[in-house]
Design a protein around this motif. Structure first.
Motif, PDB file in Angstrom:
ATOM      1  N   LEU A 585       0.860  -1.175   0.000  1.00 17.78           N
ATOM      2  CA  LEU A 585       0.000   0.000   0.000  1.00 17.78           C
ATOM      3  C   LEU A 585       0.896   1.224   0.000  1.00 17.78           C
ATOM      4  O   LEU A 585       1.703   1.417   0.917  1.00 17.78           O
ATOM      5  N   ILE A 586       0.777   2.060  -1.017  1.00 15.07           N
ATOM      6  CA  ILE A 586       1.667   3.198  -1.206  1.00 15.07           C
ATOM      7  C   ILE A 586       0.822   4.458  -1.250  1.00 15.07           C
ATOM      8  O   ILE A 586      -0.055   4.601  -2.120  1.00 15.07           O
ATOM      9  N   LEU A 608       3.119  -3.886   8.109  1.00 13.79           N
ATOM     10  CA  LEU A 608       4.379  -3.230   8.437  1.00 13.79           C
ATOM     11  C   LEU A 608       4.368  -1.838   7.822  1.00 13.79           C
ATOM     12  O   LEU A 608       4.111  -1.688   6.625  1.00 13.79           O
ATOM     13  N   LEU A 609       4.649  -0.809   8.620  1.00 14.45           N
ATOM     14  CA  LEU A 609       4.651   0.566   8.146  1.00 14.45           C
ATOM     15  C   LEU A 609       6.079   1.075   8.037  1.00 14.45           C
ATOM     16  O   LEU A 609       6.900   0.864   8.938  1.00 14.45           O
ATOM     17  N   LEU A 610       6.360   1.745   6.920  1.00 16.28           N
ATOM     18  CA  LEU A 610       7.712   2.249   6.688  1.00 16.28           C
ATOM     19  C   LEU A 610       8.095   3.305   7.706  1.00 16.28           C
ATOM     20  O   LEU A 610       9.240   3.347   8.166  1.00 16.28           O
ATOM     21  N   ARG A 611       7.151   4.165   8.072  1.00 16.80           N
ATOM     22  CA  ARG A 611       7.427   5.246   9.014  1.00 16.80           C
ATOM     23  C   ARG A 611       6.525   5.104  10.227  1.00 16.80           C
ATOM     24  O   ARG A 611       5.346   4.779  10.102  1.00 16.80           O
ATOM     25  N   VAL A 618      -3.563   8.268   8.994  1.00 18.13           N
ATOM     26  CA  VAL A 618      -2.759   7.461   8.077  1.00 18.13           C
ATOM     27  C   VAL A 618      -2.787   6.002   8.487  1.00 18.13           C
ATOM     28  O   VAL A 618      -3.020   5.105   7.666  1.00 18.13           O
ATOM     29  N   ARG A 619      -2.553   5.714   9.765  1.00 18.62           N
ATOM     30  CA  ARG A 619      -2.513   4.330  10.220  1.00 18.62           C
ATOM     31  C   ARG A 619      -3.866   3.637  10.029  1.00 18.62           C
ATOM     32  O   ARG A 619      -3.928   2.494   9.557  1.00 18.62           O
ATOM     33  N   ASP A 620      -4.958   4.328  10.360  1.00 18.89           N
ATOM     34  CA  ASP A 620      -6.283   3.720  10.209  1.00 18.89           C
ATOM     35  C   ASP A 620      -6.606   3.451   8.743  1.00 18.89           C
ATOM     36  O   ASP A 620      -7.217   2.427   8.412  1.00 18.89           O
ATOM     37  N   ASN A 621      -6.213   4.367   7.854  1.00 21.86           N
ATOM     38  CA  ASN A 621      -6.474   4.156   6.430  1.00 21.86           C
ATOM     39  C   ASN A 621      -5.741   2.934   5.907  1.00 21.86           C
ATOM     40  O   ASN A 621      -6.303   2.148   5.138  1.00 21.86           O
ATOM     41  N   PHE A 622      -4.496   2.746   6.325  1.00 18.81           N
ATOM     42  CA  PHE A 622      -3.734   1.590   5.867  1.00 18.81           C
ATOM     43  C   PHE A 622      -4.338   0.295   6.404  1.00 18.81           C
ATOM     44  O   PHE A 622      -4.467  -0.702   5.679  1.00 18.81           O
ATOM     45  N   GLN A 623      -4.718   0.284   7.667  1.00 18.22           N
ATOM     46  CA  GLN A 623      -5.283  -0.929   8.249  1.00 18.22           C
ATOM     47  C   GLN A 623      -6.639  -1.263   7.643  1.00 18.22           C
ATOM     48  O   GLN A 623      -6.918  -2.430   7.344  1.00 18.22           O
ATOM     49  N   GLY A 630      -5.270  -5.001  14.689  1.00 19.59           N
ATOM     50  CA  GLY A 630      -4.082  -5.129  15.519  1.00 19.59           C
ATOM     51  C   GLY A 630      -3.115  -3.987  15.278  1.00 19.59           C
ATOM     52  O   GLY A 630      -3.277  -3.157  14.380  1.00 19.59           O
ATOM     53  N   GLU A 631      -2.076  -3.949  16.087  1.00 19.85           N
ATOM     54  CA  GLU A 631      -1.083  -2.895  15.998  1.00 19.85           C
ATOM     55  C   GLU A 631      -0.172  -3.115  14.792  1.00 19.85           C
ATOM     56  O   GLU A 631       0.278  -4.222  14.525  1.00 19.85           O
TER      57      GLU A 631
END
Length: 759
Positions: A585-586, A608-611, A618-623, A630-631
């Protein structure tokens, strides 16, 4: 040999005569087959589609949705021309198909209505669409406040301000967040900033954000139709140059005083929701409560919609009829339902204005007014035709609402209720019969359970498409929460406000507060249960279209033919079941990258997040887009990643081979030879910087140049598929990235299958 003279000077032999007869026979057979097909369609439409108005409303919405789905103006024009040609052809052939009136009318009106929907949304986009600012703006601005929204739970207020770009002089309408710590000081007090105030402020303004990832929330599209050219945050205390002329607007003053009064009457935990129900201001609801309401399927109770309008209007109508009936002189001379409908309509309009007159609230008010009109005329209060007329009226005023979750979920819920209640089995189940009262209660309770289940099934595909998640136990939670809201909370609020005139509202406010706390407790309990929330990777348009087609077929047809609508729903479920999380996911800026790790020893993949971003957005959108809970794990801390100050490299295992991904971490200068060598060893290279041509990975590179045109990317390595944000935006005005005539394959070549060689 016998001959026949058909006309002077022409002799026809038997061979020629037999050929003509064969041709005439084939033509007759063709017409007979066509007539049989038309007769079959005519019979099906007459038996299964008794009310055609709902289908015209669906066709109108289809034309609007097609404009959003098709990328180019030439395709919009082609759709309109094709639909008009189909209607014209039907009109020309009307006499030939005169025996089939239903078929002729369907083939004439449906394409014409589709074309009308496409024309309407195209015209509205041209009239109200506001181009975004070209670049971020930073500095001091002077502007007039157009709207103020309090968000006390986030310790801020949200302002809509009219200002100008100092460089170009362009007039701008922007949305700004004002933190509470900047709202108080020597130059400004919170009460001074109101609609109409002239303020001076320092802010950073950004263009409206496109979807972070494919299938994400499209704020740029919302801003385009709302007239917003940008959004940002105020950085320093605001100076009020001119207070609003005449002070605060009367309606805004009433809304603010009501909110303060409700906060004083209800305890701290429940007053945020109580204020939201009275004034439409949801800023006082805490983040934990809002998340629990979403996870439990009760978030619709927080937005002023049809449920709240129905409760208020229904209460006013009931009290009006009962009270006016006590006046014999009036009851004998005036039709009380007509008078009560008028009073209820005034109450509904007043409640809509009091709560801010947001689009969903106005939409619900229009639908409620149509129901009141049906009651006043003595017709059925809620039917498919009334619902279709309400949807058509909303689409005429706000056609862009068709692609939003609010419009879809509200009308889908009501459509499910109407379709269920008007079906023959349900009518027979609820029909009058000789039975004890307790048995009748059991029957109605079973119907209530079935209605909740049907509503949940109707809303689940919409929730999965827009939010990538849905509550499994939402139907059970709504069985308790909706009756409490409809019959206790909303009537209690209205009666308590009326009783406060004579200072007798305290007991009613106590009941309201206790009931709201009970709903909140239910939301937290349901959301904490295992499996309460279903997460899926971004649902594609194919599965969503199948669900919509099956849902309309099930709801709008009658008889056994409606059961065929289950087939598209089953097909959509199969597509959704086979949906797998993407491997990469980019984000559109290239800085935020998510890697989905699939390990044989683990039951579920990990993100796994690059940053290590501190942004929940941002984190919620990726998940959510990956369909994972989960974390998330910080990629440089993962043992399988090799990282230095500039790059990270990780190898992802696929079915038959591995893929090496190289991700940039900094913008420091890297020697070109070393960079080229690192790219040569990688399959995919992702960077937020411009990469030189010497960087040639095996498959593709996604650097700033590529991402500026494609937007965010979703990469499925196993299937060799790449989705991008630009595919869903086309050449609509709100999309700033332009690929022109260049295709995705020109920017990102097709990835080889896992079994193909590396080069």
């Amino acid at each position: 040999m016998a001959i026949e003279v058909t006309r002077p000077g022409k002799i026809v032999g038997p061979d020629i005569m037999s050929g003509d007869a064969a041709l005439r026979g084939r033509q007759w057979n063709s017409e007979r087959n066509l007539s049989s097909a038309l007769a079959a369609i005519e019979g099906f439409l007459s038996q299964s589609c008794r009310d055609r108005v709902p289908w015209l409303s669906v066709a109108f919405g289809t034309g609007i949705a097609a404009w959003f789905a098709l990328p180019k103006p030439s395709q919009w024009a082609g759709l309109i021309a094709l639909c008009c040609a189909a209607s014209l052809a039907t009109r020309v052939c009307w006499r030939r198909c005169g025996a089939f009136q239903t078929v002729s009318q369907a083939f004439f009106w449906v394409p014409l209505t589709v074309a009308a929907g496409c024309v309407l949304i195209w015209g509205r986009s041209m009239m109200v669409g506001t181009p975004p600012i070209e670049r971020p703006l930073y500095g001091a601005f002077t502007g007039r406040v157009l709207a103020v929204e309090s968000q006390s739970a986030q310790s801020r207020r949200r302002l809509v301000v009219a200002t100008r770009d100092q460089a170009s002089g362009r007039a701008l309408k922007i949305r700004l967040n004002l933190p509470d710590e900047l709202s108080e000081g020597e130059s400004v007090r919170s009460a001074e900033i109101s609609e109409g105030s002239l303020i001076e402020f320092e802010a950073r303004i950004m263009p409206p954000a496109a979807p972070l990832l494919p299938g994400g929330y499209n704020f740029a599209r919302t801003a385009w139709f709302a007239g917003l050219a940008g959004s940002g945050t105020i950085l320093k205390p605001v100076t009020v140059l001119e207070p609003a002329e005449g002070g605060e607007a009367p309606l805004a003053r009433v809304r603010r005083r009501l909110a303060a009064h409700v906060r004083e009457q209800v305890d701290e935990r429940a007053n945020g929701i109580a204020v939201a129900l009275v004034t439409g201001d949801r800023g006082g609801i805490t983040a934990d409560d809002a998340q629990a309401m979403r996870d439990s399927g009760l978030a619709h109770l927080l937005a002023i919609s049809g449920l709240h309008e129905t409760a208020v209007i229904g209460l006013i109508y009931f009290l009006s009829v009962r009270t006016l009936a006590l006046w014999p002189a009036l009851a004998l001379r005036v039709r009380l339902p007509v008078l009560a409908s008028g009073l209820a309509a005034l109450g509904g309009i007043g409640y809509t204005l009091l709560t801010g007159a947001q689009v969903p609230t106005v939409r619900s008010c229009i639908a409620a007014l149509l129901v009141l009109g049906a009651l006043a005329l003595g017709r059925e209060a809620l039917s498919l035709r009334i619902l279709a007329v309400a949807a058509f009226a909303v689409m005429l005023l706000w056609p862009e609402a068709v692609v939003g979750p609010s419009f879809q979920m509200s009308f889908a819920a009501v459509l499910a209720i109407v379709a269920l209640s008007t079906s023959a089995p349900v009518r027979n189940f609820l029909g009058p019969r000789e039975e004890p009262a307790w048995m009748r209660g059991v029957r109605w309770f079973g119907m209530l359970m079935l209605t909740g289940l049907v509503i949940e099934l109707a809303l689940m595909p919409i929730a999965l498409f827009h939010f990538h998640k849905a509550g499994l136990y939402g139907s059970l939670a709504n069985l308790v929460a909706i009756p409490l809201t409809t019959f206790v909370i909303m009537p209690g609020v209205v009666l308590a406000l009326a009783a406060d005139i004579v200072s007798l509202g305290a007991p009613l406010w106590a009941v309201v507060g206790w009931t709201i706390n009970a709903v909140l407790g239910l939301a937290h309990w349901v959301s904490a249960q295992p499996g309460a929330v279903t997460l899926v990777p971004g649902m594609g348009e194919v599965a969503f279209t199948l669900f919509l087609a099956g849902g309309f077929w099930l709801a709008l047809l009658v008889g056994k033919a409606r059961l065929l609508g289950a087939l598209p729903c089953v097909a959509g479920s199969l597509v959704l079941y086979n949906q797998a999380p993407p491997d990469l996911l980019i984000a559109g800026d290239g800085r935020n990258v998510g890697v989905v790790e699939r390990t044989a020893g683990r039951d579920a993949p990990r993100l796994l997040l690059l940053r290590d971003t501190r942004s929940d957005y941002v984190r919620d959108n990726f998940q959510e887009n990956a369909g994972l809970r989960g974390e998330a794990i910080y990629l440089p801390d993962h043992p399988g990643a090799r990282c230095n100050a500039d790059f990270c490299s990780i190898t992802l295992q696929m079915r038959e081979r591995a893929a090496t991904v190289l991700l940039s971490r900094s913008r420091d200068i890297v020697p070109e030879r070393e960079l080229a060598a690192a790219c040569d060893r990688a399959d995919i290279v992702i960077s937020d910087r411009w990469l030189p041509r010497a960087c040639r990975p095996r498959w593709f590179k996604a650097d700033r140049g590529t991402l500026s045109q494609t937007g965010g990317l979703s990469v499925d390595l196993s299937r060799g598929a790449v989705r991008n944000v630009a595919q869903g935006q086309g050449m609509h005005g709100w999309w700033r990235g332009r690929t022109g005539e260049m295709s995705l394959q020109d920017l990102i070549p097709p990835m080889p299958s896992p079994s193909s060689p590396d080069r």
